[in-house]
Write a protein that holds these residues in place. Structure first.
Motif, PDB file in Angstrom:
ATOM      1  N   ASP A 214     -32.675   4.531  -3.555  1.00 50.43           N
ATOM      2  CA  ASP A 214     -31.567   5.363  -3.062  1.00 50.43           C
ATOM      3  C   ASP A 214     -30.880   6.094  -4.223  1.00 50.43           C
ATOM      4  N   PHE A 215     -30.739   5.405  -5.351  1.00 52.13           N
ATOM      5  CA  PHE A 215     -30.107   6.036  -6.514  1.00 52.13           C
ATOM      6  C   PHE A 215     -30.969   7.166  -7.054  1.00 52.13           C
ATOM      7  N   ARG A 216     -32.283   6.932  -7.162  1.00 52.08           N
ATOM      8  CA  ARG A 216     -33.162   7.961  -7.695  1.00 52.08           C
ATOM      9  C   ARG A 216     -33.334   9.132  -6.729  1.00 52.08           C
ATOM     10  N   GLN A 217     -33.221   8.872  -5.454  1.00 56.44           N
ATOM     11  CA  GLN A 217     -33.371   9.935  -4.466  1.00 56.44           C
ATOM     12  C   GLN A 217     -32.201  10.911  -4.531  1.00 56.44           C
ATOM     13  N   GLY A 218     -31.061  10.417  -4.938  1.00 56.11           N
ATOM     14  CA  GLY A 218     -29.894  11.289  -5.013  1.00 56.11           C
ATOM     15  C   GLY A 218     -29.154  11.316  -3.689  1.00 56.11           C
ATOM     16  N   THR A 219     -28.442  12.384  -3.480  1.00 56.42           N
ATOM     17  CA  THR A 219     -27.605  12.505  -2.284  1.00 56.42           C
ATOM     18  C   THR A 219     -28.189  13.445  -1.238  1.00 56.42           C
ATOM     19  N   ASP A 220     -29.422  13.950  -1.484  1.00 54.10           N
ATOM     20  CA  ASP A 220     -30.002  14.901  -0.526  1.00 54.10           C
ATOM     21  C   ASP A 220     -30.485  14.199   0.739  1.00 54.10           C
ATOM     22  N   LEU A 221     -31.143  13.048   0.571  1.00 48.63           N
ATOM     23  CA  LEU A 221     -31.697  12.312   1.709  1.00 48.63           C
ATOM     24  C   LEU A 221     -31.003  10.958   1.826  1.00 48.63           C
ATOM     25  N   SER A 222     -30.767  10.522   3.091  1.00 47.93           N
ATOM     26  CA  SER A 222     -30.104   9.238   3.333  1.00 47.93           C
ATOM     27  C   SER A 222     -31.161   8.128   3.396  1.00 47.93           C
ATOM     28  N   MET A 223     -30.857   7.000   2.770  1.00 48.65           N
ATOM     29  CA  MET A 223     -31.747   5.817   2.772  1.00 48.65           C
ATOM     30  C   MET A 223     -31.170   4.673   3.613  1.00 48.65           C
ATOM     31  N   GLN A 224     -30.168   5.007   4.448  1.00 45.12           N
ATOM     32  CA  GLN A 224     -29.474   3.959   5.199  1.00 45.12           C
ATOM     33  C   GLN A 224     -30.414   3.169   6.110  1.00 45.12           C
ATOM     34  N   VAL A 225     -31.382   3.845   6.728  1.00 42.36           N
ATOM     35  CA  VAL A 225     -32.245   3.165   7.688  1.00 42.36           C
ATOM     36  C   VAL A 225     -33.123   2.117   7.023  1.00 42.36           C
ATOM     37  N   PHE A 226     -33.427   2.297   5.733  1.00 44.17           N
ATOM     38  CA  PHE A 226     -34.301   1.344   5.057  1.00 44.17           C
ATOM     39  C   PHE A 226     -33.604   0.020   4.766  1.00 44.17           C
ATOM     40  N   TYR A 227     -32.271   0.039   4.815  1.00 42.05           N
ATOM     41  CA  TYR A 227     -31.543  -1.220   4.600  1.00 42.05           C
ATOM     42  C   TYR A 227     -31.616  -2.141   5.822  1.00 42.05           C
ATOM     43  N   PHE A 228     -32.161  -1.623   6.935  1.00 46.45           N
ATOM     44  CA  PHE A 228     -32.278  -2.473   8.129  1.00 46.45           C
ATOM     45  C   PHE A 228     -33.161  -3.695   7.866  1.00 46.45           C
ATOM     46  N   LEU A 229     -34.221  -3.482   7.066  1.00 44.72           N
ATOM     47  CA  LEU A 229     -35.171  -4.575   6.837  1.00 44.72           C
ATOM     48  C   LEU A 229     -34.538  -5.746   6.093  1.00 44.72           C
ATOM     49  N   PRO A 230     -33.868  -5.539   4.950  1.00 46.02           N
ATOM     50  CA  PRO A 230     -33.229  -6.700   4.302  1.00 46.02           C
ATOM     51  C   PRO A 230     -32.133  -7.334   5.145  1.00 46.02           C
ATOM     52  N   VAL A 231     -31.393  -6.515   5.918  1.00 44.56           N
ATOM     53  CA  VAL A 231     -30.371  -7.097   6.797  1.00 44.56           C
ATOM     54  C   VAL A 231     -31.018  -8.010   7.844  1.00 44.56           C
ATOM     55  N   ALA A 232     -32.128  -7.547   8.436  1.00 46.64           N
ATOM     56  CA  ALA A 232     -32.822  -8.368   9.431  1.00 46.64           C
ATOM     57  C   ALA A 232     -33.373  -9.645   8.809  1.00 46.64           C
ATOM     58  N   LEU A 233     -33.964  -9.531   7.609  1.00 46.18           N
ATOM     59  CA  LEU A 233     -34.472 -10.723   6.928  1.00 46.18           C
ATOM     60  C   LEU A 233     -33.339 -11.699   6.612  1.00 46.18           C
ATOM     61  N   ALA A 234     -32.194 -11.177   6.271  1.00 48.87           N
ATOM     62  CA  ALA A 234     -31.057 -12.055   5.972  1.00 48.87           C
ATOM     63  C   ALA A 234     -30.638 -12.847   7.203  1.00 48.87           C
ATOM     64  N   VAL A 235     -30.608 -12.202   8.354  1.00 53.10           N
ATOM     65  CA  VAL A 235     -30.234 -12.909   9.594  1.00 53.10           C
ATOM     66  C   VAL A 235     -31.256 -13.986   9.916  1.00 53.10           C
ATOM     67  N   VAL A 236     -32.548 -13.653   9.761  1.00 58.48           N
ATOM     68  CA  VAL A 236     -33.596 -14.631  10.059  1.00 58.48           C
ATOM     69  C   VAL A 236     -33.546 -15.791   9.074  1.00 58.48           C
ATOM     70  N   ALA A 237     -33.253 -15.483   7.798  1.00 58.18           N
ATOM     71  CA  ALA A 237     -33.300 -16.515   6.769  1.00 58.18           C
ATOM     72  C   ALA A 237     -32.099 -17.447   6.827  1.00 58.18           C
ATOM     73  N   ARG A 238     -30.890 -16.886   6.935  1.00 59.21           N
ATOM     74  CA  ARG A 238     -29.699 -17.722   6.801  1.00 59.21           C
ATOM     75  C   ARG A 238     -28.722 -17.624   7.959  1.00 59.21           C
ATOM     76  N   GLY A 239     -28.950 -16.747   8.888  1.00 62.56           N
ATOM     77  CA  GLY A 239     -28.040 -16.642   9.998  1.00 62.56           C
ATOM     78  C   GLY A 239     -27.154 -15.418   9.919  1.00 62.56           C
ATOM     79  N   PRO A 240     -26.258 -15.244  10.914  1.00 60.93           N
ATOM     80  CA  PRO A 240     -25.417 -14.033  10.978  1.00 60.93           C
ATOM     81  C   PRO A 240     -24.434 -13.921   9.817  1.00 60.93           C
TER      82      PRO A 240
END
Length: 336
Positions: free
Chosen positions: A20-46
């Motif tokens: 996200d840092f290297r991409q700059g501010t032209d394109l949003s990388m927000q959707v890619f954070y879904f994967l670590p958030v989902a893994l976090a819920v599966v691993a340790r809970g809400p």
């Protein structure tokens, strides 16, 4: 597994933040954070998922600021961060709900499986108890017939014989009738002994199965006036000890033969016992009227008992109509 998922969550957050840092501010990388958030819920809970969500928003916002993004006011980055955080929180709530439903379903399945296993075990125990009670009652009736009724009829025959001889000494007209009564009592004694012998053939040793089957066929021939033949190639059978294997096989043969004689009207019944390819096969074949289709589909009490006996000793059970007429009952047992 949880430690590996937690480590994978941290690695993904770091990699996506770097991209996200290297991409700059032209394109949003927000959707890619879904994967670590989902893994976090599966691993340790809400709770852990909430923490990872906040970290993802902070890293994304920090990366934009570090990349030189300019905002007309602080409201814009705060609004964008709030929207992203709300989206992540919705994802955390949905995944947590799905995982909770899955765990609840698994728990109910385990409980139901345990309940079914308990019901099956209880049913098998009750069926075994019923068979044991049936065997005890058979032996009790057999002893009563042999020692009670048989002895009483013997005494009656002796008394009748004495009476007939006294009438004969007096040259009474009733002498032939008296001797006929004695003959009838003797016939009843023989039938009672045959019945008692059939009922007492219950507990036998593994090596005693062929002689017991031969004796049963002889008793059946004398009692029902049919040709009941026992055929075997093995003088002894290497049955596994215990569990009443020989007794169950004998009872299956008895039930099959009696069904053939009483219900099928058979005049000839063959009981075969052979050992081939490490399998002991008991086959009862008759020339009777055959098994009715309705009985073959639903199965009477005798058929269910035979099938259950075969199941208790680990054998396969089959019954079918013979091509040339009659019925074939077959029980096959694997040998050690």
């Amino acid at each position: 597994m949880r430690r590996q998922l937690t480590l994978a969550t941290g690695v993904l957050v770091a990699l996506i933040g770097l991209a996200d840092f290297r991409q700059g501010t032209d394109l949003s990388m927000q959707v890619f954070y879904f994967l670590p958030v989902a893994l976090a819920v599966v691993a340790r809970g809400p709770g852990f998922g909430l923490g990872v969500s906040v970290a993802c928003v902070a890293i994304s916002l920090g990366g934009d600021i570090a990349a030189g993004a300019s905002f007309p006011s602080l409201v814009v980055p705060a609004w964008n961060a709030a929207i992203a955080l709300i989206i992540y929180l919705v994802l955390v709530w949905l995944l947590s709900s799905l995982l909770h439903l899955q765990h609840e379903l698994e728990r109910r399945v385990e409980q139901r499986t345990a309940a079914l296993a308990g019901e099956i075990a209880e049913r098998e125990r009750l069926e075994k108890s019923i068979l044991e009670i049936s065997e005890r009652e058979r032996r009790s009736i057999g002893h009563d017939l042999h020692d009670g009724l048989g002895q009483h009829l013997t005494g009656t025959a002796i008394t009748g014989q004495l009476l007939a001889e006294r009438l004969q000494e007096r040259a009474a007209e009733e002498t032939p009738d008296a001797f006929r009564v004695v003959d009838l009592v003797k016939t009843a004694i023989a039938q009672t002994r045959h019945m008692a012998k059939g009922l007492l053939l219950a507990d036998i040793d593994p090596e005693g199965l062929p002689p017991a089957l031969a004796e049963f066929c002889a008793v059946t021939t004398a009692q029902f006036r049919v040709a009941c033949i026992f055929i075997t190639e093995e003088p002894t059978v290497p049955l596994p000890p215990g569990n009443g294997v020989a007794s169950h096989l004998l009872r299956i043969a008895q039930e099959a033969v009696r069904n053939a004689v009483r219900h099928g009207g058979a005049k000839r019944v063959e009981v075969r016992l052979h050992n081939r390819d490490h399998r002991l096969t008991l086959m009862v074949r008759d020339d009777g009227s055959g098994l009715p289709p309705a009985a073959q589909r639903s199965g009477g009490l005798g058929l269910r008992i035979m099938a259950h006996r075969a199941e208790m000793i680990g054998a396969t059970f089959a019954i079918e109509r013979a091509p040339a007429g009659g019925t074939i009952v077959q029980c096959s047992l694997p040998l050690p």
